[in-house]
Design an enzyme around this catalytic site. Structure first.
Site, PDB file in Angstrom:
ATOM      1  N   ASP A 156      45.489  43.740  41.757  1.00  0.00           N
ATOM      2  CA  ASP A 156      45.192  42.670  40.801  1.00  0.00           C
ATOM      3  C   ASP A 156      46.419  42.491  39.912  1.00  0.00           C
ATOM      4  O   ASP A 156      47.480  42.111  40.388  1.00  0.00           O
ATOM      5  CB  ASP A 156      43.924  43.023  40.028  1.00  0.00           C
ATOM      6  CG  ASP A 156      43.264  41.828  39.377  1.00  0.00           C
ATOM      7  OD1 ASP A 156      43.975  40.888  38.974  1.00  0.00           O
ATOM      8  OD2 ASP A 156      42.018  41.814  39.244  1.00  0.00           O
TER       9      ASP A 156
ATOM     10  N   GLU B 285      41.008  40.231  31.551  1.00  0.00           N
ATOM     11  CA  GLU B 285      42.207  39.928  32.342  1.00  0.00           C
ATOM     12  C   GLU B 285      43.384  39.626  31.420  1.00  0.00           C
ATOM     13  O   GLU B 285      43.242  39.526  30.203  1.00  0.00           O
ATOM     14  CB  GLU B 285      41.977  38.718  33.253  1.00  0.00           C
ATOM     15  CG  GLU B 285      41.721  39.064  34.716  1.00  0.00           C
ATOM     16  CD  GLU B 285      42.967  39.533  35.457  1.00  0.00           C
ATOM     17  OE1 GLU B 285      44.030  39.699  34.818  1.00  0.00           O
ATOM     18  OE2 GLU B 285      42.878  39.734  36.675  1.00  0.00           O
TER      19      GLU B 285
ATOM     20  N   ARG C  61      40.085  27.657  40.519  1.00  0.00           N
ATOM     21  CA  ARG C  61      40.498  27.648  39.113  1.00  0.00           C
ATOM     22  C   ARG C  61      41.826  28.378  38.991  1.00  0.00           C
ATOM     23  O   ARG C  61      42.257  29.097  39.889  1.00  0.00           O
ATOM     24  CB  ARG C  61      39.451  28.322  38.226  1.00  0.00           C
ATOM     25  CG  ARG C  61      39.222  29.788  38.537  1.00  0.00           C
ATOM     26  CD  ARG C  61      38.491  30.496  37.400  1.00  0.00           C
ATOM     27  NE  ARG C  61      38.100  31.847  37.758  1.00  0.00           N
ATOM     28  CZ  ARG C  61      38.910  32.909  37.762  1.00  0.00           C
ATOM     29  NH1 ARG C  61      40.181  32.768  37.413  1.00  0.00           N
ATOM     30  NH2 ARG C  61      38.459  34.107  38.092  1.00  0.00           N
TER      31      ARG C  61
ATOM     32  N   ASN D 249      44.249  31.294  37.758  1.00  0.00           N
ATOM     33  CA  ASN D 249      44.039  32.732  37.706  1.00  0.00           C
ATOM     34  C   ASN D 249      45.169  33.359  36.881  1.00  0.00           C
ATOM     35  O   ASN D 249      45.567  32.807  35.872  1.00  0.00           O
ATOM     36  CB  ASN D 249      43.965  33.293  39.133  1.00  0.00           C
ATOM     37  CG  ASN D 249      43.302  34.647  39.192  1.00  0.00           C
ATOM     38  OD1 ASN D 249      42.429  34.956  38.400  1.00  0.00           O
ATOM     39  ND2 ASN D 249      43.703  35.470  40.145  1.00  0.00           N
TER      40      ASN D 249
ATOM     41  N   ASN E 173      47.459  36.308  42.671  1.00  0.00           N
ATOM     42  CA  ASN E 173      47.092  37.092  41.499  1.00  0.00           C
ATOM     43  C   ASN E 173      48.294  37.602  40.714  1.00  0.00           C
ATOM     44  O   ASN E 173      49.202  36.844  40.403  1.00  0.00           O
ATOM     45  CB  ASN E 173      46.158  38.229  41.937  1.00  0.00           C
ATOM     46  CG  ASN E 173      45.100  38.530  40.898  1.00  0.00           C
ATOM     47  OD1 ASN E 173      45.314  38.388  39.704  1.00  0.00           O
ATOM     48  ND2 ASN E 173      43.934  38.945  41.356  1.00  0.00           N
TER      49      ASN E 173
END
Length: 279
Positions: A196, A18, A100, A102, A148
């Site tokens: 995403d 990521e 959490r 991101n 996101n």
């Protein structure tokens, strides 16, 4: 329709790659393995790869002029020292269980925006979008399961935000001076896979990594998908434009949660890919 190719066979796969980021100052490529708790750096010229471990899940990384890294760990934003491994808190969040940090992104003025994710099997809409302000993470917008990817138009007047749980990319008017957003509306609905990470290039194209879709969608500023980049794995997570000429798209992927059969069909899952862009 361009196809992405693997960046370097010597770089290990990430369970959940990521936050890929090209640093113009050093010509280094950075990304993270969230679940693997690792920060990665790659020098394309020397084909040199380095990585560092973190104490918690790590979701983004930005190098600073002083040599430290600004990173997102599961419970907040930290400064990371590559020499010592020290993690120095900058702004922490008291998040509920199964939540959490991101994706994180800096806007054109350098402000840090981060989202949170509810990782429960049946997530409620208790995740949110935050902005780092004076050492605190201030909630800007709630009601998400997964806040996101983020990106800004070339002129900085629009902000884009991937709402993965709703398969939607939102767009807002963005006040560059104040770092404020308004007039939220739908930019694009994704029919196959989920949006995403996001990126905008100098020509004004929006790139959306499509998790579960084996591709990166390329959209005009009107929200029309004008092209796509095929990636030979299902779970495409983030992308950034960089390279020596600023014409390379780098893409992270993930193998977390895939079955043995799925991995056998897509053995390059978790690797970083690149594609040379037109124009």
């Amino acid at each position: 329709m361009n196809k992405a190719v693997r960046l370097d066979t010597n770089i290990p796969a990430s369970r959940l790659g990521e936050g890929i980021y090209w640093d113009d100052a050093t010509s280094f490529l950075w990304w993270v393995d969230i679940v693997g708790k690792r920060i990665h750096r790659y020098d394309p010229e020397r084909k040199d790869h380095q990585s560092w471990s973190t104490s918690k899940e790590v979701s983004f990384v930005f190098p600073r002029p002083d040599g430290l890294l600004l990173i997102g760990l599961s419970n907040g934003v930290y400064l990371f020292d590559c020499e010592t491994g020290e993690e120095r808190p900058v702004a922490l969040l008291d998040l509920p269980a199964e939540h959490r940090l991101n994706d994180g992104k800096r806007d054109p003025a350098g402000r840090l925006w981060v989202g949170t994710i509810n990782t429960a099997a049946e997530p409620s809409e208790t995740a949110a979008l935050y902005q780092l302000q004076d050492g605190q993470l201030v909630q800007i917008e709630g009601g998400y399961t997964n806040a996101n990817g983020k990106a800004w138009s070339a002129d900085g007047e629009l902000m884009f935000h991937a709402d993965t749980g709703r398969n939607t990319v939102w767009v807002y008017d963005h006040d560059k001076a104040a770092g404020a957003i308004s007039k939220k509306r739908v930019f694009a609905k994704i029919e196959s896979g989920s949006p995403d990470g996001l990126e905008v290039d100098r020509l004004g194209n929006l790139y959306a990594a499509i998790y579960g879709g084996s591709r990166v969608d390329i959209a005009s500023m009107r929200g029309d998908v004008v092209s796509q980049i095929d990636v030979p794995v299902p779970n495409v997570t983030s992308c950034c434009v960089g390279g020596s000429m600023g014409k390379t798209l780098f893409v992270t992927t993930a193998f977390e949660g895939m079955t043995y059969e799925e991995l056998s069909a897509a053995p390059l899952s978790g690797h970083v890919f690149k594609v040379e862009l037109d124009g």
